[in-house]
Motif scaffolding. Structure first.
Motif, PDB file in Angstrom:
ATOM      1  N   ALA A   1       0.804  -1.225   0.000  1.00 36.43           N
ATOM      2  CA  ALA A   1       0.000   0.000   0.000  1.00 36.43           C
ATOM      3  C   ALA A   1       0.838   1.277   0.000  1.00 36.43           C
ATOM      4  N   PRO A   2       1.975   1.344   0.717  1.00 34.67           N
ATOM      5  CA  PRO A   2       2.759   2.585   0.680  1.00 34.67           C
ATOM      6  C   PRO A   2       3.353   2.907  -0.690  1.00 34.67           C
ATOM      7  N   TYR A   3       3.384   1.920  -1.576  1.00 35.04           N
ATOM      8  CA  TYR A   3       4.069   2.095  -2.864  1.00 35.04           C
ATOM      9  C   TYR A   3       3.115   2.087  -4.054  1.00 35.04           C
ATOM     10  N   THR A   4       1.825   1.944  -3.776  1.00 33.45           N
ATOM     11  CA  THR A   4       0.823   1.841  -4.839  1.00 33.45           C
ATOM     12  C   THR A   4      -0.393   2.684  -4.450  1.00 33.45           C
ATOM     13  N   TRP A   5      -1.382   2.710  -5.334  1.00 33.32           N
ATOM     14  CA  TRP A   5      -2.682   3.309  -5.002  1.00 33.32           C
ATOM     15  C   TRP A   5      -3.681   2.169  -4.900  1.00 33.32           C
TER      16      TRP A   5
END
Length: 319
Positions: free
Chosen positions: A263-267
């Motif tokens: 989640a921190p690296y994607t939407w």
């Protein structure tokens, strides 16, 4: 004598992601670490010092054949199809151990068979490319997946919302039997039963591993929302997310259990909002991709995953 490690399926096909990632890629990684690991071709080498990992498409009598030769056996599952595949339960119960691609798949195995599983997530297989996000007037979107993944893709809704809320886009979709899928929607559009979509902006292509790599390099965003109201979706691994990140591309998707750590690296939310956020924040997009690649390399390389996988198996066998 060191244990020999062999991988096998009655339907082995390296074009199939489960066989490629959990067979070929894992086998090569183990061999590079000094293990005697191969795809099984010579059954005469099986003995009590052999571990055979049976992949998707294995029949129960094949597992029993290996056991009759003295080999230890692992049945590997990565699709939650217990209602469709009658061999799943007996194969799970026959093999010495069961392995799975996600914690959620392990829960399904436990519910259907009572057996615990060893979890080995899918490793990444794409080379690391430089993060890139510099869309032109039209934003280039990409979706890729197996033909069965179409069942969990809200395709009509996506096409309608892209046309209404984004307007300037192209959406390339790569899978098998894409001509049949596109033809079905073209016919429905001609009959007037489908409205609000622009198929001129949808480009469907037949999947190959090489073509997927080329399209990942060319796209701006990997757009792959998933319907979560099916028990098969939440047991999936994050292989499409991690290969997209390693290819330097931003991912917009749905918060499945195996996706949450990314989640921190994607939407992971409303995909139209995600597209518009990315367009407005290109520097943050690059930062997310960069950090996602670092996380993926540290935790999802075939070397790291395969080594832990075999260590877990050998520990379980010795217990």
């Amino acid at each position: 004598m060191a244990m020999k490690i062999r991988f096998f399926s009655d339907t082995y096909n390296s074009q199939r992601a489960s066989h490629r990632l959990r067979g070929d890629v894992t086998c090569v990684a183990l061999a590079a670490q000094g293990y005697d690991a191969k795809i099984l071709t010579d059954w005469s080498e099986l003995d009590a010092d052999t571990l055979v990992i049976f992949l998707k498409g294995t029949r129960i009598h094949t597992i029993q054949r290996a056991q009759a030769l003295g080999a230890r056996t692992v049945y590997d599952l990565c699709d939650n199809k217990f209602e469709e595949k009658q061999e799943y339960v007996p194969c799970c119960l026959t093999a010495d151990l069961v392995s799975v691609n996600s914690v959620q798949m392990g829960a399904s195995v436990k519910a259907h068979t009572g057996r615990d599983s060893i979890v080995m997530p899918d490793p990444f297989e794409r080379p690391r490319l430089l993060p890139k996000f510099s869309p032109g007037r039209d934003i280039n979107l990409l979706w890729f997946g197996s033909q069965s993944s179409f069942k969990f893709l809200p395709m009509m809704e996506i096409w309608q919302r892209l046309e209404k809320e984004v307007c300037n886009y192209s959406y390339t979709m790569v899978s098998s039997s894409t001509n049949r899928v596109l033809g079905k929607f073209q016919l429905r559009q001609q009959k007037g039963s489908v409205t609000g979509i622009n198929l001129d902006r949808v480009n469907m292509k037949e999947w190959t591993w090489e073509l997927q790599g080329q399209l990942l390099e060319q796209c701006d965003i990997v757009l792959m929302p998933v319907q979560t109201d099916n028990p098969r979706t939440d047991t999936k691994s994050a292989n499409r997310v991690i290969d997209s990140l390693m290819s330097g591309r931003f991912v917009i998707t749905t918060p499945l259990a195996s996706y949450e750590e990314f989640a921190p690296y994607t939407w992971q939310g409303d995909y139209i909002e995600g597209i518009k956020w990315a367009q407005a924040n290109p520097d943050q997009v690059i930062d997310k991709i960069t950090k996602g690649q670092q996380y993926t390399e540290q935790n999802y390389s075939a070397r790291v995953l395969s080594n832990k996988f075999i260590e877990d198996i050998l520990y379980a066998i010795k217990r």
